[in-house]
Each structure stands twice: as C-alpha cells, then as structure tokens.
Design a protein around this motif. Structure first.
Motif, PDB file in Angstrom:
ATOM      1  N   UNK A 452      31.933 -32.776  69.829  1.00  0.00           N
ATOM      2  CA  UNK A 452      31.934 -34.240  69.686  1.00  0.00           C
ATOM      3  C   UNK A 452      30.626 -34.804  69.158  1.00  0.00           C
ATOM      4  N   UNK A 453      29.473 -34.170  69.489  1.00  0.00           N
ATOM      5  CA  UNK A 453      28.195 -34.777  69.100  1.00  0.00           C
ATOM      6  C   UNK A 453      27.932 -34.703  67.603  1.00  0.00           C
ATOM      7  N   UNK A 454      28.735 -33.904  66.850  1.00  0.00           N
ATOM      8  CA  UNK A 454      28.552 -33.870  65.402  1.00  0.00           C
ATOM      9  C   UNK A 454      29.361 -34.956  64.688  1.00  0.00           C
ATOM     10  N   UNK A 455      30.426 -35.423  65.325  1.00  0.00           N
ATOM     11  CA  UNK A 455      31.308 -36.390  64.666  1.00  0.00           C
ATOM     12  C   UNK A 455      30.571 -37.651  64.189  1.00  0.00           C
ATOM     13  N   UNK A 456      29.657 -38.248  64.993  1.00  0.00           N
ATOM     14  CA  UNK A 456      28.973 -39.467  64.523  1.00  0.00           C
ATOM     15  C   UNK A 456      28.091 -39.242  63.302  1.00  0.00           C
ATOM     16  N   UNK A 457      27.751 -37.978  63.009  1.00  0.00           N
ATOM     17  CA  UNK A 457      26.881 -37.683  61.872  1.00  0.00           C
ATOM     18  C   UNK A 457      27.656 -37.502  60.568  1.00  0.00           C
ATOM     19  N   UNK A 458      28.993 -37.461  60.646  1.00  0.00           N
ATOM     20  CA  UNK A 458      29.820 -37.203  59.462  1.00  0.00           C
ATOM     21  C   UNK A 458      29.519 -38.207  58.355  1.00  0.00           C
ATOM     22  N   UNK A 459      29.207 -37.692  57.178  1.00  0.00           N
ATOM     23  CA  UNK A 459      28.970 -38.539  56.021  1.00  0.00           C
ATOM     24  C   UNK A 459      27.568 -39.108  55.924  1.00  0.00           C
ATOM     25  N   UNK A 460      26.685 -38.773  56.882  1.00  0.00           N
ATOM     26  CA  UNK A 460      25.352 -39.387  56.890  1.00  0.00           C
ATOM     27  C   UNK A 460      24.296 -38.515  56.229  1.00  0.00           C
ATOM     28  N   UNK A 461      24.659 -37.311  55.839  1.00  0.00           N
ATOM     29  CA  UNK A 461      23.693 -36.399  55.225  1.00  0.00           C
ATOM     30  C   UNK A 461      23.964 -36.328  53.720  1.00  0.00           C
ATOM     31  N   UNK A 462      22.994 -36.710  52.914  1.00  0.00           N
ATOM     32  CA  UNK A 462      23.167 -36.766  51.458  1.00  0.00           C
ATOM     33  C   UNK A 462      22.547 -35.524  50.823  1.00  0.00           C
ATOM     34  N   UNK A 463      23.350 -34.825  50.009  1.00  0.00           N
ATOM     35  CA  UNK A 463      22.866 -33.625  49.322  1.00  0.00           C
ATOM     36  C   UNK A 463      22.366 -34.010  47.938  1.00  0.00           C
ATOM     37  N   UNK A 464      21.100 -33.648  47.639  1.00  0.00           N
ATOM     38  CA  UNK A 464      20.513 -33.971  46.339  1.00  0.00           C
ATOM     39  C   UNK A 464      20.081 -32.705  45.597  1.00  0.00           C
ATOM     40  N   UNK A 473      10.762 -36.946  51.361  1.00  0.00           N
ATOM     41  CA  UNK A 473      10.878 -37.766  52.578  1.00  0.00           C
ATOM     42  C   UNK A 473      12.271 -37.610  53.181  1.00  0.00           C
ATOM     43  N   UNK A 474      12.451 -36.546  53.933  1.00  0.00           N
ATOM     44  CA  UNK A 474      13.726 -36.311  54.607  1.00  0.00           C
ATOM     45  C   UNK A 474      13.560 -36.617  56.094  1.00  0.00           C
ATOM     46  N   UNK A 475      14.394 -37.489  56.595  1.00  0.00           N
ATOM     47  CA  UNK A 475      14.319 -37.864  58.008  1.00  0.00           C
ATOM     48  C   UNK A 475      15.212 -36.950  58.845  1.00  0.00           C
ATOM     49  N   UNK A 476      14.722 -36.512  59.988  1.00  0.00           N
ATOM     50  CA  UNK A 476      15.496 -35.675  60.898  1.00  0.00           C
ATOM     51  C   UNK A 476      16.449 -36.568  61.698  1.00  0.00           C
ATOM     52  N   UNK A 477      17.730 -36.478  61.388  1.00  0.00           N
ATOM     53  CA  UNK A 477      18.726 -37.300  62.086  1.00  0.00           C
ATOM     54  C   UNK A 477      19.063 -36.750  63.463  1.00  0.00           C
ATOM     55  N   UNK A 478      19.079 -35.427  63.594  1.00  0.00           N
ATOM     56  CA  UNK A 478      19.480 -34.820  64.861  1.00  0.00           C
ATOM     57  C   UNK A 478      18.952 -33.396  64.926  1.00  0.00           C
ATOM     58  N   UNK A 479      18.747 -32.933  66.171  1.00  0.00           N
ATOM     59  CA  UNK A 479      18.338 -31.562  66.421  1.00  0.00           C
ATOM     60  C   UNK A 479      19.255 -30.961  67.479  1.00  0.00           C
ATOM     61  N   UNK A 530      21.854 -22.414  55.800  1.00  0.00           N
ATOM     62  CA  UNK A 530      22.351 -23.782  55.716  1.00  0.00           C
ATOM     63  C   UNK A 530      23.872 -23.751  55.648  1.00  0.00           C
ATOM     64  N   UNK A 531      24.530 -24.549  56.484  1.00  0.00           N
ATOM     65  CA  UNK A 531      25.991 -24.601  56.486  1.00  0.00           C
ATOM     66  C   UNK A 531      26.470 -26.016  56.782  1.00  0.00           C
ATOM     67  N   UNK A 532      27.751 -26.240  56.519  1.00  0.00           N
ATOM     68  CA  UNK A 532      28.329 -27.574  56.684  1.00  0.00           C
ATOM     69  C   UNK A 532      29.597 -27.489  57.517  1.00  0.00           C
ATOM     70  N   UNK A 533      29.493 -27.704  58.846  1.00  0.00           N
ATOM     71  CA  UNK A 533      30.682 -27.604  59.702  1.00  0.00           C
ATOM     72  C   UNK A 533      31.624 -28.793  59.583  1.00  0.00           C
ATOM     73  N   UNK A 534      31.119 -29.924  59.079  1.00  0.00           N
ATOM     74  CA  UNK A 534      31.929 -31.121  58.869  1.00  0.00           C
ATOM     75  C   UNK A 534      31.554 -31.747  57.539  1.00  0.00           C
TER      76      UNK A 534
END
Length: 885
Positions: A452-464, A473-479, A530-534
């Motif tokens: 459940x704790x990953x669901x709120x992060x869905x779509x918030x990480x931008x790949x460049x 300047x990459x901000x740490x959203x979660x650990x 590096x992986x993408x579970x969601x």
C-alpha cells in the motif's frame, strides 16, 4: 448466390458509406491486451475506447475481426464438427459507435442492410429485446424503435431475459441491453417464436446498447457517452445467404473439406461419421493456419498449447479417416486459397505454416508411438492380473506426460474389452491442477508493487534518462528498508529510494536496470539496480557509502555511462537481430523473451526447428551489414493504433499504453520499445553470435555480444586457435586436417580397446557358472566395463553358444544407473519372452523397460541391486515357464 467474400465486402462498404472508419482486424493475439489469450469478439480491440481510457481519431468504426474460441456458449471444442455452427476460428463483422450514434441509427441500419443489400425476406426475421429484471428496466426504447421506426410487426418482437439479452464487459464498467435479429429457419412449421422454439430461430446479428456503467460494490449509473457494439458472424450469415443449413456447406469450408476428402478417398455427405471428421479437420485447419501465421508455435504452454491441442484433435480425426500421417500440412494451401484475399499475410506465411504443421505432425506421431507402447504394457498387465479397468492415475499420466489423448486411450481399452476408471482420472486431474496452482503461487517474494505505501507514489517519478545521464537536482520522495518506509538510510546500510526526477532506466523489456551513484553534500550512495514495480514509480536499490540519505534531500543522480552504453549497444543489437531473424527465417519469428545487459544479449524467439549453421551465418552477416551502414536509430511517440498500423512490432503478453514509443532503424526495423538505444547503428560495433539452442517447444534462444565484448571474444578465439595449431603441430590452414588425423588415430586405438574388453568379457562369461531351468540354460553375467552395444553383442553371442536354448541376462552399472540386457534364443519362442523377463527383473533395479520377444532392455536408478537382479534371473524364468504351462 452471394459468396463469402462478397458478404464481408458488402457489410463493410455499407457502414463505410455511413461514415464509419474501416479498421483492419487486430491480430488474434492482441498486443494491447494480455488478459485475453486470443481475440474472441469484434469489440476486443476497442475495449479501452469503450471504457473511456483511450481515444481514437474517429467515433464510428466497422471491421471484420479474426476471432478464436475453444470454449464458451457457441464454441465448446468437442461440439466442433458435430453441429452446423460450432467453430474455433471465425470472423465477426461489426459496426461500432463510441459515444456518437445510438439505438435509433443502429437498429435502422441493421434492418436496412439485412433486408436491402443482403436481401433476406422481412417476414422471416424476428427481433429480441431485453425483458428487464430487478436491477435493470425492460428496453422499451429498443422495442418501440423496432416496431415504430423500423416497422417490425409487434408479434415478431420478443422480450427475453438477462441470460440472452444483456451484456457486460465485467463486474464493473460498461454494460447494457442487447437486441438480436433472428432468422426463421423453418417457416413451414407454422406458428412459433424464439421463446418457445429457440432451435428454430438462428441469431444473425447482436446489437449491444452500452448505456450503463456498473459500479464497484454494486449498482450502476448511466454512461456519459452511450455507445454501440454489434456483431454478426460471417460464417452463419453466409450460410443463410447461400441457402445452406450448415456453415460447413458454404464456400468458407467446402474447398478445404473437398481437399481433405479427395486425399482420404471419401465423398462428403455419404457417411455421417466421416463427415464429422472432415468438418473438424477443415475447421481446425483454418485455426491452425491463422495462429501459426501470427507466430503462435505449437508448444506446452498457453497459446502454444491451444494450437497443439487443435492440431492433435485434427490428426486424430485424420486417423479415423485412414489418412496417413503426416497429412495436415498438405491442406494448408486450401485454407490460404479461401482466406488469402481478406488476409493477404497468409500467402506470405504459407511455406512457414506448412513446415511448422508438418514438424508438429511428425512430433505427435513419435509421441503416439511412445504412448501406445506404454499403454500396451499397461493393458497386458491388466489382462495378466485379471483386472478389467485401467486406473485413472495411469490414464492421466499417459495423457499428461506421454501426450496420448484420452479418447485414444479409451478406444484401445474398448478394443480389448476393458474400461477406464473415470472417477480416478478426474481425481488425478484435480490433484494435478491443485499442485500447479500451488506451484504458481507458492514461495514467491512479495511484490513491492502490491504494498500500500507505494500506491501514493504512482506517477510521481519522472524519467529523463532518454536525454541525459545526469540530473542535478533530484528530490528523494521516499525511502524504504526491508519493505517498510523509513526517514533515512545510514552509512553502510542498503534500501530503496524513490526520486521525483531520475535519469536511471528501470529494468523493463529485457533491459537490465541502470547503475550509478547519488551524491550531495556528505552523502555518497551507489545505485546497484533500478526497477519499476508500479507505473510511474522507479525504485533505486542503493547502498550508502558515506553520510546519511534523508527523505526530502536534494541529490545529484548520475548513471554509470559505461553500464548504460553497453546496455544501449546490446538493446539496439537485439532489434537488429530480431529483424534479421524474420528476414532469414520468416515473419513467423516473434520475440519470446530477452535479456539486454551491458556485456551480452540473450534473445528468445518463436521458431519450430534448430537454426542451420548456414542460416545463422546469414543472420549474423545481415545484422553486421546494418551495423556498418551506420543507420540512424530514431524514436517517436504516437498512439498505439497508429504505431501498429505503421508496421511496428508488438509482443505477446506486453500491455501497452495509449501512447507508445516506436524505435525505428532505417527501413530495417520498427518496434514498440521503451528501452534506451544508440543514436546510430555504427556505435554498436561488431555483433557476434555465440550460440543458438532450444529452450522450450517452439522457442529458440540466441546469445550474442556486441562492441568491445565482441572484440574481446574474437581475441580469445584467436588465441585458442593459435594454441590449437601449436599443439597439433600444423599451420592454421592445415589445422582441421591435422585434427582429423589425430582423431582417426584415437578412434583406431579405441576400437582395439573395445575389442579387447569384449574378448575378455566373453572369456569370463564362458568360464562363469550357469543354471538350468526345465532344460533351458540361464546365464546371468555382470560386465560393467562394456558399452551398451557391446553388452548386446555379448548377450547375443552367449545365447547362441552351447547348442541349446538359453536365456541370457547381462547387467552393468553405467553413469550411476543400472542397465540390464535380456536375450533369448529363437528356439524358445512361445515359452520365454525377453520382455517378460525384463518386467520381472527391472523393478528390482528401480526401473523398467521393453523391447522384442528375443531381445529386451531395462534401466533403473538402483545400481546397488544389479547383482540381486542377476541372481533372480533363474527364478524369473521358472515363474514364466510355470505360467505358460
């Protein structure tokens, strides 16, 4: 009489003239929907449009969709060929509205087409509407339109319940009432209606009025944009328009049926049993041709298993007709003659379909031979023990492990007056299914994507990372650590970090995840994977070397350039290799899995046989030619439908978004791909194929390296070649001749050693003791040093020595297993059977075997009991003689 091609064309042109976009059929394997094994309805390719998750540049569409079903209301496999209208492969004609027109236009156009261009008499047409239930009201609107707008007499409009006249996409989502147009097959019977005599009235066309949105937890609300989904089966519509009582009597099937009938030497329509077999074969040939042309190769899993099942069912009916196997492949051309115009890809795929079909036919014949041999042994044991029924467990093993169809097992049992324990068979199947489910779900690591704790992060990480390897300047959203959210990671600890912006590519599409580092102030952390579970969540596996990594911290994120460069080279090389395989081997080749790493690539693909060395050389040469042309590698984002229409390849089991990324390499390759690639093919460097092998039925694997790794491999191979020439003592040009001379010398020495061993074994065997049982010599010897062929030679020479009848048993340990050879002199025929001796001695060494009455063999997993088996040989002969007397 309207031919089937004309029926299809008339339908599509009618709706094109009324503003509908003509949409080609999607493949049977839908690239955008891995939830479906095969397309089974005309609306499948529009499912996300109806759900509102996808948009198209048109709001009206018409198509003739390829469909395949092997179960369901109209497609139970065992009914195919036995009824007039059950099929595996079929075409569904349809017109669709995505929030544009609704019931009034849909009903009017359907009636206009069916009574106008198709010319069916209105007085033989009936209409059904939804009668309503406790959840949804009756469709009075549709009934009124049919009666007042179209002019259908009220007496020929019948209201039916939810089972017949209501449709829903699933437990939630679009749903709505249906309305069917039915044709009266027997007006001569007088009064009757679809509710009281459903077999008399044939459904020609089903109109679905999507107007409800089913809600989670129950209830519904009106759809904001009501839509239309209709379907008319080409096969049954053609039958009615051609005045045929069976779909199989139309021009869609008759050319195929007649082709098979000619080879079988039978006349269609004269023997009901043979007609069933002819219809089954014709139907299944259509399905086989369509599936194999799309690259679905017979195999043990999922789609491949469906092709194999259909093909083997057709082969069984060929046996009933007395057709010599293989025969199916000879009739694929008749399918292409019928369906090649609407589906021109079949003409190109014909040679491949024929080869794949023949290979599977030959494989099945070998399977049958092995399965029947085991079944025959089981039957002999039943008869010997006086039992009248084969156990269900044994039947299931014969079917699941030996590939012997259950109906053939039952036929063989019935011929000998025996039966099958059906209840035991079903129980064995149930236990097997439970074990399979347990293996599929047990012992798996918990997927972080489900937490459940990953669901709120869905779509918030931008790949460049397509454009840069460094983000300042990459901000740490979660650990996370040990699967739980944390505020910080101390030096020396490992965990996962989610950044708001990242250049790190997450493992996907076979390409491994990026590595690199995160830095900022006193923080030094290595990114290990590096992986993408969601979707929209990229997890960076990190190990903190110095400082403290805090949530909310601003860091520099930098990808290891060498790691990325190697992955890019091998990923682009994979695309080139895929295209080269398709050009050399055929367009049936499809990716079936891959690994793209910085130092190598592995590519799995659908193909039915080993790739010959000369073909592998051609593939490698073609791929390197593309590399040396230094072609641009271009990427473009576009709607999925446009990408597929442009010829971009998509892959089985992958789910694609509405917008996709297309990677093109000149005119050579075009694929849907989210991975990272070189800018030009020249950056790849040399591409070297290392190995090609099979990994599953119908799946091959190629391993290769590119760039510096390929050069390093070439240098190693050159050094090995130089050392080989030194050791053989020849020049490089004469190396092969020198090796052959040395090998021939070794072969001569080995032959001499084998001769001496056999001579010594014969001398030892002649001096050994033998027993006599009822005037028969019983000779049992152990000779571990001999090969299998030598053991057979020894047994043969011993049984013919002494001038009297003999039973010889030779035992040996080979490769950690037990081996027994039993030879019986021909004069003992009818008294002692070598196979019977093997059946008695084989279980002692933990195995079994078989062979001929005069020569049989057994193997077992208990070499420690070989001497015991040899000592039991006289008793085994005595028991056999006692039973014979």
């Amino acid at each position: 009489m309207m031919r089937s091609d004309e029926v299809r064309r008339t339908f599509l042109e009618f709706f094109v003239e009324r503003g509908h976009q003509l949409v080609p059929s999607s493949p049977l394997v839908l690239p955008s929907d891995p939830t479906l094994l095969f397309a089974n309805a005309g609306m499948n390719q529009f499912k996300e449009v109806f759900r509102g998750r996808e948009t198209r540049p048109y709001r009206r569409a018409t198509s003739s969709q390829k469909c395949l079903r092997v179960s369901g209301k109209h497609n139970d496999l065992e009914e195919v060929g036995r009824t007039p209208r059950h099929h595996t492969f079929f075409e569904m004609l349809g017109n669709f509205s995505f929030g544009d027109y609704f019931k009034e236009e849909a009903t009017a156009w359907a009636w206009e087409l069916i009574t106008g261009p198709f010319g069916l008499p209105a007085d033989r047409l009936w209409v059904t509407v939804f009668a309503g239930d406790e959840e949804f009201p009756a469709d009075e609107e549709a009934a009124a339109l049919w009666r007042d707008r179209v002019g259908v007499p009220a007496g020929r409009i019948v209201a039916l319940g939810r089972k017949d006249n209501f449709w829903q996409m699933g437990d939630t989502g679009p749903a709505g009432p249906c309305s069917e147009i039915l044709f009266d097959l027997h007006p001569e019977r007088g009064a009757g209606d679809p509710a009281s005599d459903p077999e008399r009235f044939l459904e020609l066309w089903n109109l679905v009025f999507m107007q409800y949105d089913l809600q989670p937890g129950g209830g519904s609300r009106p759809l904001p944009a009501p839509s239309i989904d209709t379907g008319a089966g080409l096969e049954r519509l053609t039958a009615v328009l051609q005045g045929k009582s069976s779909n199989y009597d139309t021009d869609l099937f008759q050319p195929i049926i007649q082709s098979v009938a000619r080879e079988a030497g039978v006349e269609y329509g004269t023997d009901p049993a043979k007609d069933v077999s002819l219809r089954v074969i014709a139907d299944h040939l259509r399905a086989i041709t369509m599936l194999v042309a799309e690259g679905v190769i017979p195999g043990p899993e999922k789609r491949g298993a469906v092709v194999r099942r259909i093909m083997r069912r057709a082969l069984r009916h060929g046996r009933l007709l007395g057709l010599p196997a293989p025969f199916l492949h000879r009739h694929v051309a008749s399918v292409v003659d019928v369906l090649g115009e609407p589906f021109p890809e079949l003409k190109e795929a014909l040679p491949v379909v024929e080869r794949v079909t023949r290979a599977e036919e030959e494989r099945f014949e070998r399977t049958l031979a092995d399965g029947f041999e085991r079944l025959e042994r089981a039957i002999e044991e039943l008869l010997r023990e006086g039992r009248r029924e084969l156990s269900g467990e044994e039947a299931f093993v014969l079917e699941s492990e030996r590939g012997l169809p259950l109906d053939l097992i039952e036929d063989a049992l019935q011929e000998r007056g025996l039966g099958l324990d059906r209840r035991g068979y079903e129980e064995a199947r149930r236990r097997h299914a439970e074990r399979s489910r347990s293996r599929a779900t047990g012992g798996e690591e918990e997927d972080p994507g489900r937490l459940p704790h990953l669901q709120p992060l869905a779509g918030r990480c931008r790949f460049v990372g397509y454009d840069t390897l460094r983000c300042e300047a990459s901000r740490v959203l979660a650990l996370f650590q040990d699967g739980k959210p944390v505020e910080r990671l101390e030096a020396g600890s490992r965990g996962q970090a989610v950044l708001d912006t990242t250049p790190f590519y997450a493992e996907s599409g076979g390409q491994v995840g990026d590595r690199g580092r995160l830095t900022g102030g006193a923080v030094r952390a290595r990114v290990l994977d590096t992986r993408s579970p969601l979707p929209g969540v990229i997890l960076h596996e990190v190990e903190v070397d110095a400082g403290v990594l805090d949530r909310g911290q601003i860091l520099v994120a930098e990808v290891d350039p060498a790691h990325r460069a190697g992955a890019r080279r091998h990923h682009t090389a994979t695309h080139i290799l895929h295209a080269a395989l398709r050009r050399v081997l055929g367009t049936h080749v499809r990716q079936a899995g891959s690994l793209v790493a910085p130092g190598r690539l592995r590519f799995d693909f659908s193909h039915f046989e080993a790739v010959p060395p000369e073909a592998a050389e051609e593939i490698e040469a073609l791929a390197n030619e593309v590399v040396m042309q230094d072609l641009p590698v271009e990427t473009e984002e576009m709607p999925l439908e446009r990408a597929l229409a442009s010829g971009a390849l998509a892959f089985f089991g992958d789910r694609y978004a509405e917008q996709v990324r297309v990677v093109g390499i000149g005119e050579f390759s075009r694929e849907l791909c989210g991975g990272t690639h070189v800018a030009r093919t020249g950056e790849i460097g040399p591409l070297l194929l290392l190995a090609e092998r099979g990994v599953a039925a119908g799946v091959r694997r190629i391993e290769a390296v590119a760039g510096p790794e390929a050069l390093a491999r070439i240098r190693r191979d050159r050094a090995t070649l130089a050392e080989a020439t030194r050791r053989v003592g020849t020049s490089r040009e004469e190396l092969l001749e020198g090796l052959e001379r040395k090998m021939e010398a070794l072969r001569r020495l080995q032959r001499e050693i084998d001769r001496l061993r056999l001579e010594r074994a014969r001398e030892g065997a002649a001096q050994g003791a033998e027993r006599e049982v009822d005037g028969i010599r019983v000779i049992a010897r152990r000779v571990d040093e001999l090969t299998r062929a030598q053991r057979r030679d020894l047994a043969d020479s011993l049984r013919h020595g002494g001038g009297r009848g003999a039973v010889v048993v030779v035992g040996a340990e080979e490769g950690g297993k037990a081996a027994l050879v039993v030879a019986v002199t021909p004069s003992l025929a009818g008294r002692v059977d070598a196979r019977e001796v093997v059946r008695r001695l084989g279980p002692i060494v933990g195995g079994g075997g078989g062979g001929r009455p005069d020569l049989a063999e057994a193997g077992g997993r208990r070499p420690d009991r070989i001497d015991e088996a040899l000592a039991r040989a006289p008793d085994a002969v005595r028991e056999i003689l006692g039973g014979a007397s």
